[in-house]
Design a protein around this motif. Structure first.
Motif, PDB file in Angstrom:
ATOM      1  N   ILE A 116     -20.770 -24.912 -15.279  1.00  0.00           N
ATOM      2  CA  ILE A 116     -20.356 -24.526 -13.933  1.00  0.00           C
ATOM      3  C   ILE A 116     -20.247 -25.780 -13.068  1.00  0.00           C
ATOM      4  CG2 ILE A 116     -20.968 -23.186 -11.886  1.00  0.00           C
ATOM      5  CD1 ILE A 116     -22.597 -21.375 -13.769  1.00  0.00           C
ATOM      6  N   PRO A 117     -19.099 -26.006 -12.459  1.00  0.00           N
ATOM      7  CA  PRO A 117     -18.937 -27.214 -11.634  1.00  0.00           C
ATOM      8  C   PRO A 117     -19.665 -27.075 -10.301  1.00  0.00           C
ATOM      9  CG  PRO A 117     -16.994 -25.846 -11.457  1.00  0.00           C
ATOM     10  CD  PRO A 117     -17.877 -25.172 -12.466  1.00  0.00           C
ATOM     11  N   ALA A 127     -13.071 -23.509  -4.010  1.00  0.00           N
ATOM     12  CA  ALA A 127     -13.981 -23.107  -5.082  1.00  0.00           C
ATOM     13  C   ALA A 127     -13.343 -22.125  -6.062  1.00  0.00           C
ATOM     14  CB  ALA A 127     -15.250 -22.492  -4.476  1.00  0.00           C
ATOM     15  N   GLU A 128     -12.655 -21.117  -5.531  1.00  0.00           N
ATOM     16  CA  GLU A 128     -12.094 -20.098  -6.413  1.00  0.00           C
ATOM     17  C   GLU A 128     -11.120 -20.670  -7.442  1.00  0.00           C
ATOM     18  OE1 GLU A 128     -10.459 -16.674  -4.582  1.00  0.00           O
ATOM     19  OE2 GLU A 128     -12.393 -15.805  -4.059  1.00  0.00           O
ATOM     20  N   ILE A 162     -27.103 -18.564 -10.067  1.00  0.00           N
ATOM     21  CA  ILE A 162     -26.756 -19.656 -10.974  1.00  0.00           C
ATOM     22  C   ILE A 162     -26.484 -20.918 -10.167  1.00  0.00           C
ATOM     23  CG2 ILE A 162     -25.865 -18.221 -12.840  1.00  0.00           C
ATOM     24  CD1 ILE A 162     -23.087 -18.540 -11.704  1.00  0.00           C
ATOM     25  N   GLN A 163     -26.653 -22.052 -10.829  1.00  0.00           N
ATOM     26  CA  GLN A 163     -26.509 -23.343 -10.171  1.00  0.00           C
ATOM     27  C   GLN A 163     -25.437 -24.173 -10.869  1.00  0.00           C
ATOM     28  OE1 GLN A 163     -28.087 -24.064  -7.476  1.00  0.00           O
ATOM     29  NE2 GLN A 163     -29.860 -22.701  -7.429  1.00  0.00           N
ATOM     30  N   LEU A 168     -22.032 -20.906 -18.610  1.00  0.00           N
ATOM     31  CA  LEU A 168     -21.700 -19.498 -18.802  1.00  0.00           C
ATOM     32  C   LEU A 168     -20.539 -19.389 -19.777  1.00  0.00           C
ATOM     33  CD1 LEU A 168     -21.798 -17.935 -15.203  1.00  0.00           C
ATOM     34  CD2 LEU A 168     -23.466 -17.642 -17.036  1.00  0.00           C
ATOM     35  N   GLN A 169     -20.488 -18.261 -20.453  1.00  0.00           N
ATOM     36  CA  GLN A 169     -19.390 -18.029 -21.379  1.00  0.00           C
ATOM     37  C   GLN A 169     -18.071 -17.912 -20.615  1.00  0.00           C
ATOM     38  OE1 GLN A 169     -19.146 -14.264 -23.803  1.00  0.00           O
ATOM     39  NE2 GLN A 169     -19.837 -15.640 -25.415  1.00  0.00           N
ATOM     40  N   LYS A 170     -17.018 -18.461 -21.198  1.00  0.00           N
ATOM     41  CA  LYS A 170     -15.698 -18.359 -20.594  1.00  0.00           C
ATOM     42  C   LYS A 170     -15.355 -16.887 -20.352  1.00  0.00           C
ATOM     43  CE  LYS A 170     -10.906 -19.791 -21.313  1.00  0.00           C
ATOM     44  NZ  LYS A 170      -9.940 -20.433 -22.258  1.00  0.00           N
TER      45      LYS A 170
END
Length: 205
Positions: A116-117, A127-128, A162-163, A168-170
């Motif tokens: 996760i960026p 962000a989106e 989450i940070q 995370l899975q695609k």
């Protein structure tokens, strides 16, 4: 004169005929042996293996006198069962010789995990697209009091915070918490610090 008489004698002609017969038989035997050992002109149609699991594939190829060769897995394809064939070479219907290797690409067990960026404090407009471009899906959007309107404050996955740096899975769905443009920067920071302390305390209990 005697040489010409011998060449046209019945004895020489019989020997010549016998030698030619032996030569013809020898050539026929050699051609038969080469054909039986190299399967000359004996071709096998490659079966369609797509969607089959490995155990079924091995049985199919064994019945056809062909051999499987497993290549590296490709990207996960949800249209095929896990660990099933999604690509093959030669293609189904092609004709090959006996004992030919058939190259297979298997479907992995799932999507690979992606880091996760760090998009915290970025605007929703920033962000989106970043998250979507990596293969994530955007889920529920909620707002909290914060002076930065549409500024990303927190991210959640299945109710768990989450940070940046987590994996995370695609195609995983990420819920976003944005600022609503209300309040002041100071009060928002204080509230966030207070929430963090409360969460730490709750976690310790």
């Amino acid at each position: 004169m005697s040489i010409f008489r011998f060449l046209f004698s019945k004895t020489f002609l019989k020997q010549l005929g016998l030698a030619l017969l032996i030569l013809v038989v020898f050539i026929f035997i050699v051609k038969w042996w080469l054909g039986s050992t190299t399967n000359h002109d004996e071709l096998i149609a490659v079966p369609d293996l797509k969607g089959m699991t490995l155990d079924v594939v091995e049985q199919e190829l064994s019945n056809a006198d062909l051999r499987p060769f497993i290549m590296d897995s490709a990207n996960y394809n949800p249209n095929y069962p896990k660990f099933s064939v999604i690509e093959q070479s030669p293609a189904a219907g092609k004709f090959v010789k006996e004992n030919r290797q058939i190259y297979l690409v298997l479907n992995p067990s799932g999507y690979r995990k992606i880091t996760i960026p760090n998009v915290i404090s970025k605007t929703r407009r920033q962000a989106e697209p970043t998250l979507i471009s990596l293969g994530f899906k955007i889920g529920k959007i909620t707002f909290v009091d914060y002076i930065g309107e549409n500024e990303l404050r927190e991210m959640y996955h299945k109710g768990k915070r989450i940070q940046p740096g987590d994996k995370l899975q695609k195609t995983a769905t990420i819920d976003l918490v944005l600022g609503n443009g209300k309040g002041s920067y100071r009060s928002s920071v204080s509230d966030n610090d207070s929430d963090s302390q409360n969460n730490d305390t709750d976690g310790g209990n």
